[in-house]
Design an enzyme around this catalytic site. Structure first.
Site, short mmCIF file in Angstrom:
data_model
loop_
_atom_site.label_atom_id
_atom_site.label_comp_id
_atom_site.label_asym_id
_atom_site.label_seq_id
_atom_site.Cartn_x
_atom_site.Cartn_y
_atom_site.Cartn_z
N MET A 1 4.31 -7.33 -3.35
CA MET A 1 3.31 -8.42 -2.97
C MET A 1 2.44 -8.51 -3.97
O MET A 1 1.25 -9.15 -3.64
CB MET A 1 3.00 -8.49 -1.54
CG MET A 1 4.37 -8.52 -0.83
SD MET A 1 3.79 -8.39 1.02
CE MET A 1 4.25 -6.82 1.42
N ASP B 1 14.49 -14.36 7.46
CA ASP B 1 13.37 -14.83 6.81
C ASP B 1 13.72 -15.31 5.35
O ASP B 1 14.91 -15.83 5.10
CB ASP B 1 12.64 -13.44 6.27
CG ASP B 1 11.99 -12.58 7.36
OD1 ASP B 1 11.84 -13.17 8.31
OD2 ASP B 1 11.88 -11.51 7.22
N LYS C 1 9.30 -16.32 6.95
CA LYS C 1 8.20 -15.26 6.49
C LYS C 1 8.60 -14.37 5.31
O LYS C 1 9.45 -13.94 4.96
CB LYS C 1 8.31 -14.44 7.67
CG LYS C 1 6.97 -13.56 7.87
CD LYS C 1 7.02 -12.79 9.12
CE LYS C 1 7.32 -11.58 9.29
NZ LYS C 1 6.80 -10.53 8.34
N1 SAH Z 1 11.34 -4.84 3.15
C1 SAH Z 1 11.25 -5.60 1.87
C2 SAH Z 1 9.87 -5.78 1.25
C3 SAH Z 1 9.39 -6.94 1.98
S1 SAH Z 1 7.66 -7.33 1.41
C4 SAH Z 1 12.19 -4.55 0.80
O1 SAH Z 1 12.19 -3.55 1.34
O2 SAH Z 1 12.47 -4.70 -0.40
C5 SAH Z 1 8.25 -8.76 0.52
C6 SAH Z 1 7.88 -8.28 -1.17
O3 SAH Z 1 8.76 -7.34 -1.50
C7 SAH Z 1 7.77 -9.44 -1.82
O4 SAH Z 1 6.44 -10.06 -2.20
C8 SAH Z 1 8.16 -8.69 -3.31
O5 SAH Z 1 7.14 -7.82 -3.91
C9 SAH Z 1 8.95 -7.62 -2.91
N2 SAH Z 1 10.46 -8.24 -3.04
C10 SAH Z 1 11.29 -8.31 -2.15
N3 SAH Z 1 12.65 -8.83 -2.73
C11 SAH Z 1 12.38 -8.76 -4.00
C12 SAH Z 1 13.44 -8.91 -5.29
N4 SAH Z 1 14.62 -9.24 -4.85
N5 SAH Z 1 12.65 -8.80 -6.36
C13 SAH Z 1 11.52 -8.60 -6.64
N6 SAH Z 1 10.69 -8.09 -5.40
C14 SAH Z 1 11.14 -8.30 -4.20
#
Ligand code: SAH
Length: 265
Positions: free
Chosen positions: A171, A39, A61
């Site tokens: 998100m 992704d 994605k």
């Molecule tokens: N599976 C992922 C989340 C996927 S949904 C996890 O466990 O982290 C994607 C959302 O995750 C983004 O819109 C944001 O809100 C958050 N996100 C992912 N990486 C991030 C990061 N490095 N810093 C802040 N928010 C993050």
């Protein structure tokens, strides 16, 4: 034992960004995979763990805004596995935390493809930590609620989310104004400390703090982009008391710097 097997799909969590937060198991599988499907939230240095001959397939994605339909991703994973390849499906954070990893696992299950889930460090915990915010803290918050602002189906239970000791919202992006107003309307005091962590653990991490009533305006002013998390709760005020080094440790170790990146409060 951890060599990837042919015809198998590994749903692997890549962690929040910083390649230092990749698990050893993830690195090992990447090094042996024939195909890596990834992704947008994957750090390039994480991909560098893939063996040079591996096919790297980008499915672009990120959160809800997807450029390859989920069904096409399922079909791709299934067809690559049926070609006898060892497939690593690399997902940001943890594959089962708002990452639709469960849907991919179900699709593989239905198709009779062998698969394995490899947990990762979720940004829901790591991004606040990198910003100096412990999501729980004795005497301050004894529970944490993870929720998403982007959802299909029934509206969120705002009263429940407003009552969370610590609320970590994934998100939030373009819906920040709506979300903060809804939390306040549902009873969360407008003065509750809140923070936005943008690109937590990445080199360009930024953190902004404001009372709940002002955090959306602050984010707009700073042109906060994706990925970003909203953290709401008294734990946010602990940032002020934790040494700057702690919040930079995740990045400093690799880069050798303790710079605070693009600014912040
Ligand atoms: N599976 C992922 C989340 C996927 S949904 C996890 O466990 O982290 C994607 C959302 O995750 C983004 O819109 C944001 O809100 C958050 N996100 C992912 N990486 C991030 C990061 N490095 N810093 C802040 N928010 C993050």
């Amino acid at each position: 034992m951890s060599e990837p097997k042919e015809g198998t799909v590994y749903l692997v969590g890549a962690g929040p960004g910083d390649p230092g937060l990749l698990t050893l198991r993830a690195a090992r599988l990447l090094a042996g995979a024939d195909t890596v499907v990834y992704d947008r939230l994957i750090h390039p240095d994480v991909l560098a763990h893939a063996r040079p001959r591996a096919r790297l397939l980008f499915v672009g994605k990120e959160g809800g805004g997807e450029s390859v339909a989920q069904e096409e991703i399922h079909a791709l994973l299934i067809s690559q596995a049926r070609l006898g390849r060892a497939v690593v499906r690399l997902k940001g954070g943890d594959p089962f935390v708002f990452g639709r990893g469960g849907e991919e696992a179900l699709a593989l299950e239905e198709a009779g493809i062998p698969y394995e889930v490899v947990p990762g460090v979720s940004s829901g915990v790591a991004a606040p930590a990198a910003a100096g915010i412990p999501v729980t803290h004795r005497g301050v918050a004894g529970s944490v609620t993870f929720a998403t602002a982007h959802r299909t189906g029934p509206a969120p239970d705002w009263a429940h989310l407003a009552g969370a000791e610590t609320l970590v919202l994934f998100m939030a992006g373009s819906r920040l104004e709506e979300v903060t107003l809804a939390l306040i309307a549902a009873g969360r005091p407008a003065t509750t400390p809140a923070a936005i962590v943008e690109a937590g653990t990445w080199e360009h991490q930024r953190v902004f703090e404001a009372p709940l009533a002002g955090i959306a305006a602050r984010a707009r002013q700073e042109a906060v982009g994706s990925p970003a998390l909203l953290v709401v709760g008294e734990v946010v005020s602990l940032r002020a008391r934790l040494p700057a080094l702690a919040r930079d440790a995740a990045r400093g170790e690799r880069t050798g710097t303790v710079s605070r990146g693009g600014g912040g409060t």
